[in-house]
Design a protein around this motif. Structure first.
Motif, PDB file in Angstrom:
ATOM      1  N   LEU A   1      73.650  46.200  11.779  1.00 18.24           N
ATOM      2  CA  LEU A   1      74.711  45.268  11.367  1.00 18.24           C
ATOM      3  C   LEU A   1      74.120  44.087  10.624  1.00 18.24           C
ATOM      4  N   ALA A   2      73.059  43.539  11.229  1.00 18.08           N
ATOM      5  CA  ALA A   2      72.425  42.373  10.620  1.00 18.08           C
ATOM      6  C   ALA A   2      71.960  42.736   9.217  1.00 18.08           C
ATOM      7  N   HIS A   3      71.471  43.954   9.065  1.00 18.30           N
ATOM      8  CA  HIS A   3      70.985  44.376   7.764  1.00 18.30           C
ATOM      9  C   HIS A   3      72.143  44.512   6.780  1.00 18.30           C
ATOM     10  N   ALA A   4      73.259  45.095   7.282  1.00 23.07           N
ATOM     11  CA  ALA A   4      74.403  45.293   6.394  1.00 23.07           C
ATOM     12  C   ALA A   4      74.946  43.958   5.913  1.00 23.07           C
ATOM     13  N   ALA A   5      74.917  42.940   6.820  1.00 20.70           N
ATOM     14  CA  ALA A   5      75.437  41.630   6.433  1.00 20.70           C
ATOM     15  C   ALA A   5      74.630  41.074   5.261  1.00 20.70           C
ATOM     16  N   GLY A   6      73.423  41.563   5.084  1.00 19.11           N
ATOM     17  CA  GLY A   6      72.655  41.246   3.885  1.00 19.11           C
ATOM     18  C   GLY A   6      71.977  39.903   3.927  1.00 19.11           C
ATOM     19  N   GLY A   7      72.750  38.821   4.033  1.00 17.80           N
ATOM     20  CA  GLY A   7      72.164  37.493   3.969  1.00 17.80           C
ATOM     21  C   GLY A   7      71.735  37.203   2.554  1.00 17.80           C
ATOM     22  N   ALA A   8      71.063  36.068   2.388  1.00 20.18           N
ATOM     23  CA  ALA A   8      70.647  35.687   1.036  1.00 20.18           C
ATOM     24  C   ALA A   8      69.302  36.311   0.709  1.00 20.18           C
ATOM     25  N   LYS A   9      69.042  36.416  -0.560  1.00 16.22           N
ATOM     26  CA  LYS A   9      67.738  36.932  -0.989  1.00 16.22           C
ATOM     27  C   LYS A   9      66.662  35.917  -0.618  1.00 16.22           C
TER      28      LYS A   9
ATOM     29  N   LEU B   1      67.755  28.128  -9.108  1.00 19.83           N
ATOM     30  CA  LEU B   1      68.033  27.759 -10.502  1.00 19.83           C
ATOM     31  C   LEU B   1      67.868  28.940 -11.453  1.00 19.83           C
ATOM     32  N   THR B   2      66.935  29.839 -11.145  1.00 18.19           N
ATOM     33  CA  THR B   2      66.696  30.969 -12.051  1.00 18.19           C
ATOM     34  C   THR B   2      67.447  32.226 -11.598  1.00 18.19           C
ATOM     35  N   GLY B   3      68.152  32.144 -10.448  1.00 20.15           N
ATOM     36  CA  GLY B   3      68.698  33.361  -9.839  1.00 20.15           C
ATOM     37  C   GLY B   3      70.092  33.775 -10.274  1.00 20.15           C
ATOM     38  N   TYR B   4      70.793  32.911 -11.019  1.00 18.76           N
ATOM     39  CA  TYR B   4      72.153  33.279 -11.444  1.00 18.76           C
ATOM     40  C   TYR B   4      72.115  34.548 -12.291  1.00 18.76           C
ATOM     41  N   PRO B   5      73.213  35.307 -12.287  1.00 15.87           N
ATOM     42  CA  PRO B   5      73.230  36.541 -13.088  1.00 15.87           C
ATOM     43  C   PRO B   5      73.038  36.248 -14.579  1.00 15.87           C
ATOM     44  N   GLU B   6      72.534  37.236 -15.309  1.00 15.98           N
ATOM     45  CA  GLU B   6      72.404  37.115 -16.751  1.00 15.98           C
ATOM     46  C   GLU B   6      73.799  36.915 -17.354  1.00 15.98           C
TER      47      GLU B   6
ATOM     48  N   PHE C   1      73.394  43.325 -13.383  1.00 18.65           N
ATOM     49  CA  PHE C   1      72.616  42.200 -12.858  1.00 18.65           C
ATOM     50  C   PHE C   1      71.221  42.693 -12.494  1.00 18.65           C
ATOM     51  N   GLU C   2      70.360  42.749 -13.499  1.00 19.54           N
ATOM     52  CA  GLU C   2      69.053  43.379 -13.299  1.00 19.54           C
ATOM     53  C   GLU C   2      68.104  42.559 -12.444  1.00 19.54           C
ATOM     54  N   LYS C   3      68.267  41.226 -12.472  1.00 19.36           N
ATOM     55  CA  LYS C   3      67.351  40.375 -11.719  1.00 19.36           C
ATOM     56  C   LYS C   3      67.385  40.647 -10.226  1.00 19.36           C
ATOM     57  N   LEU C   4      68.470  41.285  -9.756  1.00 18.06           N
ATOM     58  CA  LEU C   4      68.556  41.544  -8.323  1.00 18.06           C
ATOM     59  C   LEU C   4      67.518  42.559  -7.860  1.00 18.06           C
ATOM     60  N   GLY C   5      66.858  43.197  -8.813  1.00 22.08           N
ATOM     61  CA  GLY C   5      65.730  44.060  -8.473  1.00 22.08           C
ATOM     62  C   GLY C   5      66.144  45.258  -7.662  1.00 22.08           C
ATOM     63  N   GLU C   6      65.658  45.301  -6.434  1.00 22.31           N
ATOM     64  CA  GLU C   6      65.836  46.492  -5.597  1.00 22.31           C
ATOM     65  C   GLU C   6      67.310  46.747  -5.257  1.00 22.31           C
ATOM     66  N   TYR C   7      68.169  45.691  -5.333  1.00 20.36           N
ATOM     67  CA  TYR C   7      69.579  45.883  -4.985  1.00 20.36           C
ATOM     68  C   TYR C   7      70.283  46.721  -6.055  1.00 20.36           C
ATOM     69  N   LYS C   8      71.011  47.728  -5.625  1.00 20.74           N
ATOM     70  CA  LYS C   8      71.812  48.525  -6.564  1.00 20.74           C
ATOM     71  C   LYS C   8      73.176  48.763  -5.948  1.00 20.74           C
ATOM     72  N   PRO C   9      74.253  48.512  -6.694  1.00 17.19           N
ATOM     73  CA  PRO C   9      75.567  48.851  -6.167  1.00 17.19           C
ATOM     74  C   PRO C   9      75.640  50.366  -6.062  1.00 17.19           C
ATOM     75  N   HIS C  10      76.187  50.883  -4.981  1.00 17.47           N
ATOM     76  CA  HIS C  10      76.070  52.322  -4.779  1.00 17.47           C
ATOM     77  C   HIS C  10      77.151  53.157  -5.436  1.00 17.47           C
TER      78      HIS C  10
ATOM     79  N   ASN D   1      75.427  33.197  -6.450  1.00 17.28           N
ATOM     80  CA  ASN D   1      73.965  33.120  -6.539  1.00 17.28           C
ATOM     81  C   ASN D   1      73.368  33.902  -5.368  1.00 17.28           C
ATOM     82  N   PRO D   2      72.454  34.835  -5.652  1.00 15.33           N
ATOM     83  CA  PRO D   2      71.938  35.692  -4.578  1.00 15.33           C
ATOM     84  C   PRO D   2      71.065  34.944  -3.566  1.00 15.33           C
ATOM     85  N   TYR D   3      70.629  33.701  -3.900  1.00 17.24           N
ATOM     86  CA  TYR D   3      69.767  32.951  -2.973  1.00 17.24           C
ATOM     87  C   TYR D   3      70.557  31.972  -2.120  1.00 17.24           C
ATOM     88  N   MET D   4      71.841  31.794  -2.450  1.00 16.18           N
ATOM     89  CA  MET D   4      72.671  30.864  -1.694  1.00 16.18           C
ATOM     90  C   MET D   4      73.101  31.540  -0.397  1.00 16.18           C
TER      91      MET D   4
END
Ligand code: HEC
Length: 320
Positions: free
Chosen positions: A19-27, A167-172, A198-207, A222-225
């Motif tokens: 569950l904790a993993h699914a909740a994701g949290g911030a990067k 500051l650098t994490g917003y989507p392109e 949104f390529e900057k998200l790296g390993e994250y891929k919408p399924h 923002n993925p870090y917020m």
């Protein structure tokens, strides 16, 4: 029976972890490439970067964020970005005076007729605040309060790396899309983010299926917020992107300011510089502390050796 209980506990534990993993949290925030020069026991600030960072703060961030704990004189103190040994008292430093004078402030003390007039700041003045009070700051920012940045690198987990990543994490820019939809007979304008772009998200891929994230009005993803994107995600909620929304949009674009030292003002460079400036602001005595720390370690090391030999000398005739 006992084994069963242990098994049940293990399964429950795994389920919670899931569950904790699914909740994701911030990067997790990360440092710029090459790391920070001020980390480690002998770390020191790159003063050219701190100087540029002040320019970024002044020209970009200071229109919304205060830094109430700093005075202009701090910039010219030993260990500060504009320290000049020719002026041990930064109040006399002409460069610091000029930097201060670029800011028009309301004088903290009244003049002869009892009025608080506007005047250029002096090195002794605190950094100019963009808003007279919190209500005005919120009113200008859609209800959100831009936090004071004096000690922000101490106040947020990840410190300078967090500021840099945020500051650098917003989507392109090309991952944003404006949509017009009909909702209960009304026309609604929405900004959505196409997570596949949104390529900057790296390993994250919408399924599976559509993978759009709806930005609430006056909020930015923002993925870090810290936050939760699930309620706004048009896609499999188990694969909702990390992070959350905040009331600050992307602030940096390539060439947004011009550096006087000729460094190209890329988004990455400006984020790195302003994060290092904020790290300095939150911990201006780092250099002195590291130097004292090092000297103390060397002193203790020599003392240990001396004590060892005097111990051998004093006890040399005693059987033990
Ligand atoms: C147009 C106004 C504006 C500008 C310019 C601006 N910010 Fe912000 N900033 C905000 C607001 C509003 C918030 C509060 C967001 C929230 O809580 O939803 C914020 C929040 C933040 C936060 C805290 C995020 C958190 O974890 O709560 C940081 C760090 C930050 N800004 C850094 C900066 C830096 C560095 C700059 C300059 C490069 C900058 N901001 C420029 C308006 C601005």
């Amino acid at each position: 029976m006992k084994n069963f209980r242990i098994l049940a506990a293990a399964v429950a534990g795994l389920a919670f972890a899931g569950l904790a993993h699914a909740a994701g949290g911030a990067k997790h925030p990360h440092a710029p490439e090459g790391g920070w020069p001020f980390e480690g026991p002998t770390g020191q600030y790159d003063m050219a970067s701190v100087q540029r960072g002040y320019a970024v703060y002044k020209q970009v961030c200071s229109s919304c964020h205060s830094m109430k704990l700093l005075s202009y004189r701090n910039l010219g103190e030993e260990g500060g970005p504009f320290y000049d040994p020719a002026y041990p008292n930064p109040n006399d430093n002409p460069y610091v005076k000029a930097l201060a004078a670029e800011n028009e402030i309301v004088s903290p003390t009244p003049n002869d007729t009892g009025e608080f007039e506007l005047r250029p700041a002096t090195p002794a003045d605190a950094f100019r605040s963009p808003f007279p009070n919190e209500a005005a700051a919120r009113a200008a920012n859609g209800g959100a309060l831009p936090p004071d940045l004096s000690v922000i690198t101490k106040a947020r987990h990840g410190g300078a790396s967090y500021v840099y990543s945020l500051l650098t994490g917003y989507p392109e820019f090309d991952s944003y899309e404006d949509r017009i939809i009909e909702e209960n007979g009304e026309t609604v304008y929405q900004t959505v983010i196409d997570m596949a772009k949104f390529e900057k998200l790296g390993e994250y891929k919408p399924h599976h299926g559509p993978a759009y994230l709806i930005q609430p009005a006056a909020q930015y993803y923002n993925p870090y917020m810290a936050g939760d994107t699930k309620p706004n995600y048009l896609g499999d909620p188990r694969h909702a992107p990390p992070g959350g929304f905040l009331a600050m949009g992307p602030q940096l674009t390539d060439g947004r300011i011009e550096y006087t030292d000729g460094t190209p003002a890329t988004v990455d460079q400006m984020a790195k510089d302003v994060a290092q400036f904020l790290a300095w602001a939150g911990d201006p005595k780092l250099k002195a502390r590291n130097e004292v720390g090092m000297a103390t370690m060397i002193y203790l090391f020599i003392l240990t050796i001396l004590l060892w030999f005097s111990y051998k000398q004093i006890w040399r005739k005693v059987e033990h």
